[in-house]
Design a protein around this motif. Structure first.
Motif, mmCIF file in Angstrom:
data_model
loop_
_atom_site.group_PDB
_atom_site.id
_atom_site.type_symbol
_atom_site.label_atom_id
_atom_site.label_comp_id
_atom_site.label_asym_id
_atom_site.label_seq_id
_atom_site.Cartn_x
_atom_site.Cartn_y
_atom_site.Cartn_z
ATOM 1 N N GLU A 76 -15.571 5.860 -19.998
ATOM 2 C CA GLU A 76 -16.388 4.644 -19.919
ATOM 3 C C GLU A 76 -15.536 3.448 -19.486
ATOM 4 O O GLU A 76 -15.947 2.650 -18.653
ATOM 5 C CB GLU A 76 -17.034 4.345 -21.273
ATOM 6 C CG GLU A 76 -18.065 5.367 -21.681
ATOM 7 C CD GLU A 76 -18.437 5.290 -23.148
ATOM 8 O OE1 GLU A 76 -19.539 5.760 -23.477
ATOM 9 O OE2 GLU A 76 -17.642 4.773 -23.965
ATOM 10 N N GLN A 79 -14.695 3.715 -15.816
ATOM 11 C CA GLN A 79 -15.847 3.400 -14.974
ATOM 12 C C GLN A 79 -16.009 1.896 -14.807
ATOM 13 O O GLN A 79 -16.324 1.420 -13.714
ATOM 14 C CB GLN A 79 -17.123 4.011 -15.552
ATOM 15 C CG GLN A 79 -17.218 5.493 -15.339
ATOM 16 C CD GLN A 79 -18.432 6.111 -16.013
ATOM 17 O OE1 GLN A 79 -19.031 5.522 -16.917
ATOM 18 N NE2 GLN A 79 -18.795 7.303 -15.588
ATOM 19 N N VAL A 80 -15.796 1.155 -15.888
ATOM 20 C CA VAL A 80 -15.877 -0.306 -15.791
ATOM 21 C C VAL A 80 -14.814 -0.810 -14.822
ATOM 22 O O VAL A 80 -15.094 -1.609 -13.925
ATOM 23 C CB VAL A 80 -15.716 -0.978 -17.175
ATOM 24 C CG1 VAL A 80 -15.572 -2.484 -17.033
ATOM 25 C CG2 VAL A 80 -16.898 -0.642 -18.071
ATOM 26 N N ASN A 83 -15.605 -0.073 -11.173
ATOM 27 C CA ASN A 83 -16.803 -0.700 -10.610
ATOM 28 C C ASN A 83 -16.750 -2.216 -10.508
ATOM 29 O O ASN A 83 -17.704 -2.824 -10.013
ATOM 30 C CB ASN A 83 -18.036 -0.286 -11.417
ATOM 31 C CG ASN A 83 -18.373 1.172 -11.201
ATOM 32 O OD1 ASN A 83 -18.275 1.678 -10.092
ATOM 33 N ND2 ASN A 83 -18.753 1.856 -12.259
ATOM 34 N N ILE A 84 -15.667 -2.845 -10.940
ATOM 35 C CA ILE A 84 -15.590 -4.296 -10.778
ATOM 36 C C ILE A 84 -14.945 -4.614 -9.433
ATOM 37 O O ILE A 84 -14.092 -3.881 -8.952
ATOM 38 C CB ILE A 84 -14.831 -4.994 -11.931
ATOM 39 C CG1 ILE A 84 -13.394 -4.499 -12.017
ATOM 40 C CG2 ILE A 84 -15.554 -4.851 -13.237
ATOM 41 C CD1 ILE A 84 -12.543 -5.333 -12.952
ATOM 42 N N ALA A 93 -17.790 -7.553 -17.565
ATOM 43 C CA ALA A 93 -18.211 -6.163 -17.367
ATOM 44 C C ALA A 93 -17.959 -5.350 -18.635
ATOM 45 O O ALA A 93 -18.811 -4.557 -19.043
ATOM 46 C CB ALA A 93 -17.470 -5.556 -16.176
ATOM 47 N N LEU A 94 -16.812 -5.550 -19.267
ATOM 48 C CA LEU A 94 -16.535 -4.845 -20.524
ATOM 49 C C LEU A 94 -17.556 -5.217 -21.594
ATOM 50 O O LEU A 94 -18.066 -4.357 -22.311
ATOM 51 C CB LEU A 94 -15.125 -5.173 -21.030
ATOM 52 C CG LEU A 94 -13.955 -4.505 -20.334
ATOM 53 C CD1 LEU A 94 -12.647 -5.007 -20.931
ATOM 54 C CD2 LEU A 94 -14.040 -2.997 -20.442
ATOM 55 N N LYS A 97 -20.883 -3.472 -20.920
ATOM 56 C CA LYS A 97 -20.910 -2.005 -20.882
ATOM 57 C C LYS A 97 -20.430 -1.342 -22.171
ATOM 58 O O LYS A 97 -20.626 -0.146 -22.362
ATOM 59 C CB LYS A 97 -20.047 -1.486 -19.723
ATOM 60 C CG LYS A 97 -20.475 -1.970 -18.365
ATOM 61 C CD LYS A 97 -21.809 -1.412 -17.976
ATOM 62 C CE LYS A 97 -22.170 -1.884 -16.573
ATOM 63 N NZ LYS A 97 -23.483 -1.465 -16.177
#
Length: 116
Positions: A76, A79-80, A83-84, A93-94, A97
């Motif tokens: 996870e 992925q963050v 994707n930023i 974003a953290l 998510k």
């Protein structure tokens, strides 16, 4: 920009335990100095089950005054990161998510640290 304070925790599931890999706030990682100030020894940080890891992370958040805790598995978290597009979007974003802990602190044992 983020409002409030967050404690982010990235953990890994091992064969029979959970290990805390990273513990950090929006101001940076928990340093040795921070661990010393909290009078908590920075050890292996392996836990028998996810509930004990959650309890530890919540107690750390309470000690540093962070009102919110967000958990991530390594997948996870990665992925963050992947994707930023801009570094300045990382914390937001953290925050969006992460999985918030849903543990009621009022039911914790008074001798919490004796469990570890």
């Amino acid at each position: 920009m983020l409002k409030g304070h967050y404690l982010f925790a990235v953990f890994s599931h091992l064969q029979s335990s959970y290990q805390l890999l990273y513990l950090f706030t929006e101001n940076g990682p928990m340093t040795k100095k921070a661990w010393d100030e909290l009078k908590t020894e920075m050890v292996d940080l392996k836990f028998k089950n996810l509930n004990r890891l959650n309890q530890f992370v919540l107690k750390m958040a309470e000690r540093i005054g962070a009102p919110q805790v967000l958990l991530f598995s390594p997948r996870e978290f990665n992925q963050v990161v992947e994707n930023i597009e801009k570094g300045e979007d990382f914390l937001e974003a953290l925050a969006s998510k992460g999985r918030p802990l849903e543990v009621d602190l009022s039911t914790q044992k008074s001798k919490f640290w004796d469990n570890f």
